[in-house]
Scaffold this active site. Structure first.
Site, mmCIF file in Angstrom:
data_model
loop_
_atom_site.group_PDB
_atom_site.id
_atom_site.type_symbol
_atom_site.label_atom_id
_atom_site.label_comp_id
_atom_site.label_asym_id
_atom_site.label_seq_id
_atom_site.Cartn_x
_atom_site.Cartn_y
_atom_site.Cartn_z
ATOM 1 N N ASP A 36 0.765 -1.215 0.028
ATOM 2 C CA ASP A 36 -0.219 0.098 -0.103
ATOM 3 C C ASP A 36 1.051 1.215 -0.107
ATOM 4 O OD1 ASP A 36 1.190 -0.481 2.669
ATOM 5 O OD2 ASP A 36 -0.929 -0.575 3.388
ATOM 6 N N ASN B 61 -7.362 -1.377 13.788
ATOM 7 C CA ASN B 61 -8.968 -1.763 13.785
ATOM 8 C C ASN B 61 -9.257 -2.863 12.541
ATOM 9 O OD1 ASN B 61 -7.636 -0.935 11.533
ATOM 10 N ND2 ASN B 61 -8.844 1.230 10.964
ATOM 11 N N HIS C 113 -7.502 -3.834 9.893
ATOM 12 C CA HIS C 113 -7.168 -3.572 8.652
ATOM 13 C C HIS C 113 -5.886 -4.390 8.389
ATOM 14 C CE1 HIS C 113 -4.504 0.402 8.834
ATOM 15 N NE2 HIS C 113 -3.854 -0.843 8.975
ATOM 16 N N GLU D 81 -9.477 -0.915 4.792
ATOM 17 C CA GLU D 81 -10.121 -0.626 6.113
ATOM 18 C C GLU D 81 -11.377 -1.433 6.569
ATOM 19 O OE1 GLU D 81 -8.311 1.167 7.938
ATOM 20 O OE2 GLU D 81 -7.806 3.117 7.486
HETATM 21 C C1 GLP Z 1 -0.230 0.443 8.331
HETATM 22 C C2 GLP Z 1 -0.106 -0.386 7.314
HETATM 23 C C3 GLP Z 1 -0.350 -1.653 7.595
HETATM 24 C C4 GLP Z 1 0.329 -2.044 8.813
HETATM 25 C C5 GLP Z 1 -0.216 -1.363 9.983
HETATM 26 C C6 GLP Z 1 0.454 -1.907 11.261
HETATM 27 O O1 GLP Z 1 -1.369 0.955 8.475
HETATM 28 N N1 GLP Z 1 -0.810 0.163 6.146
HETATM 29 O O2 GLP Z 1 0.136 -2.763 6.440
HETATM 30 O O3 GLP Z 1 -0.011 -3.497 8.864
HETATM 31 O O4 GLP Z 1 0.102 -0.028 9.620
HETATM 32 O O5 GLP Z 1 1.543 -0.988 11.638
HETATM 33 P P1 GLP Z 1 2.216 -1.392 12.891
HETATM 34 O O6 GLP Z 1 3.202 -2.691 12.444
HETATM 35 O O7 GLP Z 1 3.336 -0.326 13.130
HETATM 36 O O8 GLP Z 1 1.478 -1.633 13.912
#
Ligand code: GLP
Length: 253
Positions: free
Chosen positions: A75, A146, A148, A153
């Site tokens: 993404d 959340n 995702h 989302e």
């Molecule tokens: C972002 C990314 C996700 C990732 C998420 C969790 O939203 N788009 O791909 O899994 O963050 O991040 P973290 O690993 O810092 O908790």
């Protein structure tokens, strides 16, 4: 797996996040030896950092090579200037890609500068590139608080494809620190869809730390539903969640 869990997502609780990262790095090293042309889906975030460090160390020690492999980031934020250091492309380059030997032409990327008229074409092109690479062999994922995966989302459909999305409040809040305040976080992003992710041959999900305990419980104990996008992974034939004791703390005994 506990019989209390209704999900079909298999999981392992490792003694630590580092042990989980090491196990996944071992697994990926073996896959790369068997298939040097491995196609990877790559996440950003704090969660995969330990894995990326393990892979960098193994490459430096001559234990693996990405020279014939390809990668597709999951993404990207939109409405950021090209080469903005806060883009996921820049983050991935800095934390992982610049330290390993992927051929530049096999590092794919989603463009953070796409406007409302351009993202459809870019999304179709990304899907076509994934197909042309033979599909994704190994999709690596984190989970947002959340539920995702990538930027799919809550509300994302099981058959969704690469597309533009509006980011949800929890996601904006969690990104605020990296952008120096909530008001600076981009509101739009482009993400691989759930359907795109589910077409990967193997899916490995990482979730570590206390702040993921509630969502890990929700994902592993709920029927597949759009309210918790990671639950859509339950239908996949080769999905596995790697947890540490803190993220697994709320799972029913
Ligand atoms: C972002 C990314 C996700 C990732 C998420 C969790 O939203 N788009 O791909 O899994 O963050 O991040 P973290 O690993 O810092 O908790």
């Amino acid at each position: 797996m506990s019989p209390l869990l209704r999900t079909s997502i298999a999981y392992t609780v490792f003694p630590s996040a580092q042990a989980a990262a090491r196990a996944l790095a071992d697994d990926l090293s073996q896959r790369l030896r068997q298939r040097p042309e491995l196609v990877l889906g790559l996440p950003t975030g704090n969660t995969p950092l330990g894995l990326y460090r393990e892979l960098i160390e193994r490459q430096r020690a001559g234990q693996l090579s990405f020279a014939r492999a390809s990668c597709f980031p999951l993404d990207e934020y939109l409405d950021l200037p090209a080469a903005d250091p806060r883009s996921f492309a820049a983050w991935l380059r800095q934390e992982f890609l610049q330290h390993v030997d992927f051929a530049p032409e096999r590092i794919h990327r989603l463009d953070s500068t796409l406007d409302a008229n351009q993202w459809r074409q870019a999304a179709q092109r990304y899907e076509a590139l994934i197909q042309a690479a033979g599909g994704i062999d190994c999709m690596l994922l984190g989970i947002g608080r959340n539920g995702h995966i990538a930027f799919n989302e809550p509300g994302s459909a099981r058959n969704s494809r690469t597309r533009e999305v509006e980011l949800e409040a929890t996601t904006l809040h969690d990104a605020a620190k990296s952008f120096g305040g909530l008001e600076h976080v981009p509101r739009r992003a482009i993400t691989m869809g759930i359907g795109t992710i589910l077409e990967s041959r193997t899916i490995r999900v990482l979730a570590f730390g206390t702040n993921k305990a509630a969502i890990v419980r929700q994902i592993l104990c709920s029927e597949p539903q759009a309210a918790w996008p990671a639950t859509w992974l339950a239908g996949h034939p080769d999905v596995h969640c790697l947890l540490d004791p803190a993220s697994a703390a709320d799972l029913p005994g």
